[in-house]
Design an enzyme around this catalytic site. Structure first.
Site, PDB file in Angstrom:
ATOM      1  N   HIS A 135     -39.513  30.142 -77.026  1.00 40.93           N
ATOM      2  CA  HIS A 135     -38.150  30.661 -77.051  1.00 40.93           C
ATOM      3  C   HIS A 135     -37.897  31.638 -78.205  1.00 40.93           C
ATOM      4  O   HIS A 135     -36.842  32.259 -78.252  1.00 40.93           O
ATOM      5  CB  HIS A 135     -37.146  29.516 -77.126  1.00 40.93           C
ATOM      6  CG  HIS A 135     -37.084  28.694 -75.880  1.00 40.93           C
ATOM      7  ND1 HIS A 135     -36.750  29.221 -74.646  1.00 40.93           N
ATOM      8  CD2 HIS A 135     -37.315  27.368 -75.666  1.00 40.93           C
ATOM      9  CE1 HIS A 135     -36.774  28.262 -73.737  1.00 40.93           C
ATOM     10  NE2 HIS A 135     -37.116  27.133 -74.321  1.00 40.93           N
ATOM     11  N   ARG A 161     -45.565  26.361 -81.292  1.00 39.75           N
ATOM     12  CA  ARG A 161     -45.085  25.827 -80.025  1.00 39.75           C
ATOM     13  C   ARG A 161     -45.485  26.874 -78.994  1.00 39.75           C
ATOM     14  O   ARG A 161     -45.037  28.014 -79.035  1.00 39.75           O
ATOM     15  CB  ARG A 161     -43.568  25.632 -80.039  1.00 39.75           C
ATOM     16  CG  ARG A 161     -43.107  24.698 -78.879  1.00 39.75           C
ATOM     17  CD  ARG A 161     -42.335  25.427 -77.813  1.00 39.75           C
ATOM     18  NE  ARG A 161     -41.050  25.917 -78.257  1.00 39.75           N
ATOM     19  CZ  ARG A 161     -39.885  25.253 -78.125  1.00 39.75           C
ATOM     20  NH1 ARG A 161     -39.839  24.096 -77.524  1.00 39.75           N
ATOM     21  NH2 ARG A 161     -38.765  25.796 -78.553  1.00 39.75           N
ATOM     22  N   GLU A 200     -39.405  16.733 -71.914  1.00 39.01           N
ATOM     23  CA  GLU A 200     -38.053  17.289 -71.919  1.00 39.01           C
ATOM     24  C   GLU A 200     -37.453  17.393 -70.521  1.00 39.01           C
ATOM     25  O   GLU A 200     -36.461  18.083 -70.315  1.00 39.01           O
ATOM     26  CB  GLU A 200     -38.066  18.659 -72.603  1.00 39.01           C
ATOM     27  CG  GLU A 200     -39.170  19.580 -72.109  1.00 39.01           C
ATOM     28  CD  GLU A 200     -39.343  20.815 -72.985  1.00 39.01           C
ATOM     29  OE1 GLU A 200     -38.400  21.169 -73.728  1.00 39.01           O
ATOM     30  OE2 GLU A 200     -40.416  21.440 -72.921  1.00 39.01           O
ATOM     31  N   ASP A 254     -33.224  20.317 -73.601  1.00 39.11           N
ATOM     32  CA  ASP A 254     -33.623  20.261 -72.198  1.00 39.11           C
ATOM     33  C   ASP A 254     -33.561  18.832 -71.657  1.00 39.11           C
ATOM     34  O   ASP A 254     -33.234  18.622 -70.492  1.00 39.11           O
ATOM     35  CB  ASP A 254     -35.029  20.828 -72.020  1.00 39.11           C
ATOM     36  CG  ASP A 254     -35.024  22.351 -71.943  1.00 39.11           C
ATOM     37  OD1 ASP A 254     -34.182  22.905 -71.213  1.00 39.11           O
ATOM     38  OD2 ASP A 254     -35.854  22.984 -72.604  1.00 39.11           O
TER      39      ASP A 254
END
Length: 257
Positions: free
Chosen positions: A41, A66, A142, A168
């Site tokens: 993200h 990540r 998630e 999420d």
């Protein structure tokens, strides 16, 4: 990270979404155990990630990422560039967790191709024989599918732990996205994931909105926590700075009147 966990401690991570080596370098000197680059993200490209890893290698903070996706080619490139540990998003089954772990490990335990490039330069001459064991691999749970398959995911050999994506996960339970949700079903799901992960002998981690939330998560049993992201810290500091300035101006104007 594994040494800290072996001593019963908790690992605290900076969370980097801004594609800036300067930001990475500054945060790398602030006392974090780990700096996690958010390739999913965050706004970070591969080349920018490489530069950020390079400056982090000159700080006491360990470089981590990540991942953008559970893709073997992508995972190999990130590790070759110098990520010392990785978090994989959207793991929904044991099969997906197995693929993730395999992509992180060399034969005979995985399918990672040998060409560590910068990873070996940073990791040292013993990188290859130790990488399979030393690189921490955390699977993100998630979604409802991931939550329902948690016990099977935890049974995957070589997986070091679970990292919760609380926003999420909240959405998956029909609630608004929130790092520290006040919805009972979300709170119960997070507590369940933490307890079951620890019972399986693995590490439970979670994304937190700030240091106070991170401390609360450690008290809950989590051993890997973020303590606020760079974008959040920058915006909050700027907001506070402007607020102090405007309050000072109002006070000065009141005295003049």
């Amino acid at each position: 990270m594994k040494a800290i966990w072996a001593d019963g401690g908790a690992v605290v991570s900076a969370w980097l979404s801004i594609p800036s080596p300067i930001t990475a370098e500054m945060l790398g000197h602030q006392g974090y155990d780990v700096a996690t680059l958010d390739l999913q993200h965050g706004m970070i490209s591969f080349e920018q990630m490489l530069h950020m890893f390079q400056v982090l290698s000159a700080t006491p903070t360990m470089p981590m990422a990540r991942l953008a996706a559970n893709d073997a080619t992508h995972i190999g490139r990130v590790l070759d560039a110098g990520a010392y540990s990785v978090i994989c998003p959207m793991i929904n089954s044991a099969k997906e967790a197995e693929a993730f772990v395999s992509a992180c490990r060399y034969y005979p335990h995985g399918v990672r191709s040998y060409a560590p490039v910068r990873g070996q330069v940073y990791g040292g001459p013993d990188y290859f024989p130790k990488a399979n064991d030393e690189i921490v691999k955390l699977a993100m749970v998630e979604t409802r599918a991931g939550f329902d398959a948690l016990d099977e995911i935890l049974a995957v050999d070589g997986l070091d732990g679970i990292f919760i994506g609380p926003n999420d996960l909240a959405i998956a339970f029909g609630c608004p996205p929130m790092s520290e949700s006040d919805q009972p079903e979300v709170r119960e799901a997070i507590a369940s994931i933490c307890a079951r992960t620890r019972a399986a002998g693995k590490v439970a981690g979670i994304l937190c909105s700030g240091p106070q939330a991170a401390l609360q998560r450690v008290e809950q049993g989590f051993r890997f926590v973020s303590a606020g992201g760079d974008i959040f810290m920058l915006s909050q500091a700027a907001k506070n700075s402007v607020a102090v300035f405007r309050e000072g101006r109002r006070a000065a104007a009141a005295e003049t009147v």
